[in-house]
Scaffold this active site. Sequence first.
Site, short mmCIF file in Angstrom:
data_model
loop_
_atom_site.label_atom_id
_atom_site.label_comp_id
_atom_site.label_asym_id
_atom_site.label_seq_id
_atom_site.Cartn_x
_atom_site.Cartn_y
_atom_site.Cartn_z
CG MET A 205 -1.92 -1.17 1.19
SD MET A 205 -3.45 -0.88 2.09
CE MET A 205 -2.84 -0.56 3.72
CG HIS B 263 8.50 0.38 6.02
ND1 HIS B 263 8.79 -0.96 6.10
CD2 HIS B 263 7.16 0.49 6.23
CE1 HIS B 263 7.68 -1.63 6.39
NE2 HIS B 263 6.68 -0.78 6.46
N GLY C 65 11.06 -2.68 5.52
CA GLY C 65 10.33 -3.95 5.50
C GLY C 65 9.88 -4.31 4.10
CG HIS C 66 6.93 -1.96 2.10
ND1 HIS C 66 6.82 -0.83 2.88
CD2 HIS C 66 5.70 -2.55 2.14
CE1 HIS C 66 5.60 -0.73 3.34
NE2 HIS C 66 4.90 -1.75 2.93
N GLY D 47 4.92 -10.23 3.91
CA GLY D 47 5.68 -10.21 5.16
C GLY D 47 4.97 -11.01 6.25
CD GLN E 274 -1.94 -8.78 4.41
OE1 GLN E 274 -2.78 -7.90 4.51
NE2 GLN E 274 -0.67 -8.51 4.12
#
Length: 289
Positions: free
Chosen positions: A39, A43, A45-46, A157, A163
């Site tokens: 989305m 950061h 993490g992505h 992740g 999810q």
Amino acid sequence: MTEFVGTEPIAIARSVAGLRACLGDWRCGGARVALVPTMGALHEGHLTLVRHAATLADRVCVSLFVNPTQFGPNEDYTIYPRNEAADAAKLAELGCAHLLFAPSVEEMYPDGAMTRISVPGLGDLLEGEFRPGFFTGVATVVGKLLVQVLPDVAVFGEKDYQQLLVVRRLALDLCLPTVIEGVPTAREADGLARSSRNAYLSAEERAIAPALNQILQTVARGVAAGSDAIELGDWGEAELLRAGFASVDYVTVRDAETLASWQDPARPGRVLAAARLGTTRLIDNVPVG
Ligand code: PAF
């Protein structure tokens, strides 16, 4: 296709037709394709997910879409951080993403779109209980992205652990040809899980936030050593409040594959939690053992 803006800083497709034109070229060249759904507000993490995707495929498509159907009426859809230019620049600098798919709401939900995908059971627990409709929104948009891209692999992740399980289930149930790959949570040096919503934390809240991961680690160690999972979950909730969290939705030990209560130590377990720091809701999870 008019929506391609060249390769500087990265090629962007805004329509499904443009996306498919690009994918068609890749496929003609025999490329294996990975999708990283996001989305935006990218950061580390992505970027970890994108780097991982690049080890699994020849071409990486990153989608950027703030999905309205996964936000509840009182959630942060309108204020969710949006900065496409910064996201595109980060991907270009990373050097291993080949296409940014950034559709409009109208492109993803043509004419209001009536069809929804839901994953009852798995999607009704935990986050599904505290955020009604959330997983139907996630499953619907991820289902669309998987059908649009038909990637060989899609990368998610473990930070959003439930999810990941919901997406695996929907891919299985809809007979989609994509392997769903989970990647361990990227963390700050103090253990806080990287999240776009960390940007909402005040300095004081940011100092308290790592307690979430520390407490989950303690619960995970305790249950691995044989302590009672329910008692440790209750202890974890009390500790979060003592650390300064405003409210706790859950701290719970679950079967890592089904999210049912964890009762059989021979099965993989997962400790999951959601708690509010000020007005920011944080989630995290760690494996047992
Ligand atoms: O995890 C996210 O960022 C979103 O839920 C996803 C998977 C991109 C769907 O909108």
